[in-house]
Design an enzyme around this catalytic site. Sequence first.
Site, short mmCIF file in Angstrom:
data_model
loop_
_atom_site.label_atom_id
_atom_site.label_comp_id
_atom_site.label_asym_id
_atom_site.label_seq_id
_atom_site.Cartn_x
_atom_site.Cartn_y
_atom_site.Cartn_z
N ARG A 61 24.38 67.77 11.83
CA ARG A 61 25.07 68.88 12.49
C ARG A 61 26.52 68.57 12.85
NH1 ARG A 61 20.15 69.74 13.00
NH2 ARG A 61 20.18 67.51 13.31
N THR A 62 26.71 67.43 13.48
CA THR A 62 28.05 67.19 14.02
C THR A 62 29.06 67.09 12.88
OG1 THR A 62 27.06 66.07 15.89
CG2 THR A 62 29.40 65.72 15.56
N LYS A 103 33.45 45.90 4.30
CA LYS A 103 34.17 44.68 3.90
C LYS A 103 34.67 43.90 5.11
CE LYS A 103 36.14 46.92 -0.21
NZ LYS A 103 37.42 47.43 -0.75
N ARG A 153 32.46 59.11 14.66
CA ARG A 153 31.20 58.70 15.32
C ARG A 153 30.99 57.23 15.04
NH1 ARG A 153 25.54 61.82 14.88
NH2 ARG A 153 26.64 63.06 16.44
N HIS A 164 29.30 62.24 24.10
CA HIS A 164 29.30 63.13 22.94
C HIS A 164 29.95 64.44 23.39
CE1 HIS A 164 28.34 65.00 19.27
NE2 HIS A 164 27.06 64.68 19.14
C1 NCD Z 1 22.67 64.13 19.06
C2 NCD Z 1 23.43 62.83 18.94
O1 NCD Z 1 23.88 62.47 17.85
O2 NCD Z 1 23.60 62.22 19.99
N1 NCD Z 1 22.72 64.87 17.90
C3 NCD Z 1 23.76 65.74 17.71
O3 NCD Z 1 24.90 65.36 17.62
N2 NCD Z 1 23.48 67.05 17.67
C4 NCD Z 1 21.30 63.99 19.59
C5 NCD Z 1 20.37 63.01 18.94
O4 NCD Z 1 20.71 62.34 17.96
O5 NCD Z 1 19.25 62.92 19.42
#
Ligand code: NCD
Length: 307
Positions: free
Chosen positions: A51-52, A80, A101, A129
Amino acid sequence: MRHLIDPMDLSVEEIDELLDLADDIIAHKDKYAKVCEGKKLATLFFEPSTRTRLSFEAAMMELGGNVLGFSSSDSSSSAKGESVADTVKVVSCYADIIAMRHPKEGAPLLASLKSDAPIINAGDGGHNHPTQTLTDLLTIRREKGKLSDVTVGFCGDLKFGRTVHSLIKALSRYENIRYIMISPVELEIPKYLREEVFEQKGISYEQVRTIDEVIDRLDILYMTRVQRERFFNEADYIRLKDTYILDMPKLKNAKEDLSILHPLPRVNEISVEVDDDPRACYFRQALNGKYVRMALIMKLLGIEKPE
Ligand code: NCD
């Protein structure tokens, strides 16, 4: 240049403006189709995501911009041995804005010190997040019409769940929120949140072990996945993973207008039978994530709302 590393980097007024902009984007999508023409977003994902990452990419495309990036550390020079600082220094020569991320807490903050482009933290380990938080706030505001005076139950992995940590911080600035933490003892919220958010601001919260004992009082139920990748041993994960499973019988005493949120992905914690209940908001929430990221990209790139 502004970055978004922690939800507290944004003032309450800025959050309200972002949510207003997201609402306007939802209502008038065509108006925004070219506002980022000629701009590039890089997505640097050192940890898995559906999703993100895809909502960031879709967001930039729907604004008329372009996207580039990688979706695992194996396919970047980090395999590397390149440092995050060097990767970001270089990528900021190619892109106008970067969503990143990383499994290590603090990696996006470090990146922001080296980057020539705005950095958006798209999740750093078990820490923060902030764009999921914007997604959650937009969802609560659209479902409930307000961000104050609600009873919120956080359920599941409150220890490692970064979405929970960021949402608690953000909500702590709104009035009259009642917090109910539903978790096993091993997965309670971390000490720093207890001290730096609840104790410091004089906010109280309840702590319970079952959904049943509080479901009738909740306006919002924020379900979470037990974060397997952050456990030190598999046996603990297996013991705790199915502590909470929300199904229709569990909703028997819930309010008619309860909003069930989940950042997704879900594993077993919400039965699929709940998906058809109007109180299930999690797929609408995932869609809201794209719109609020469109608003955020515009803000960080300094792009004005079109007439
Ligand atoms: C979450 C995350 O990555 O922290 N997912 C997301 O970004 N929608 C929640 C999760 O991974 O449980």
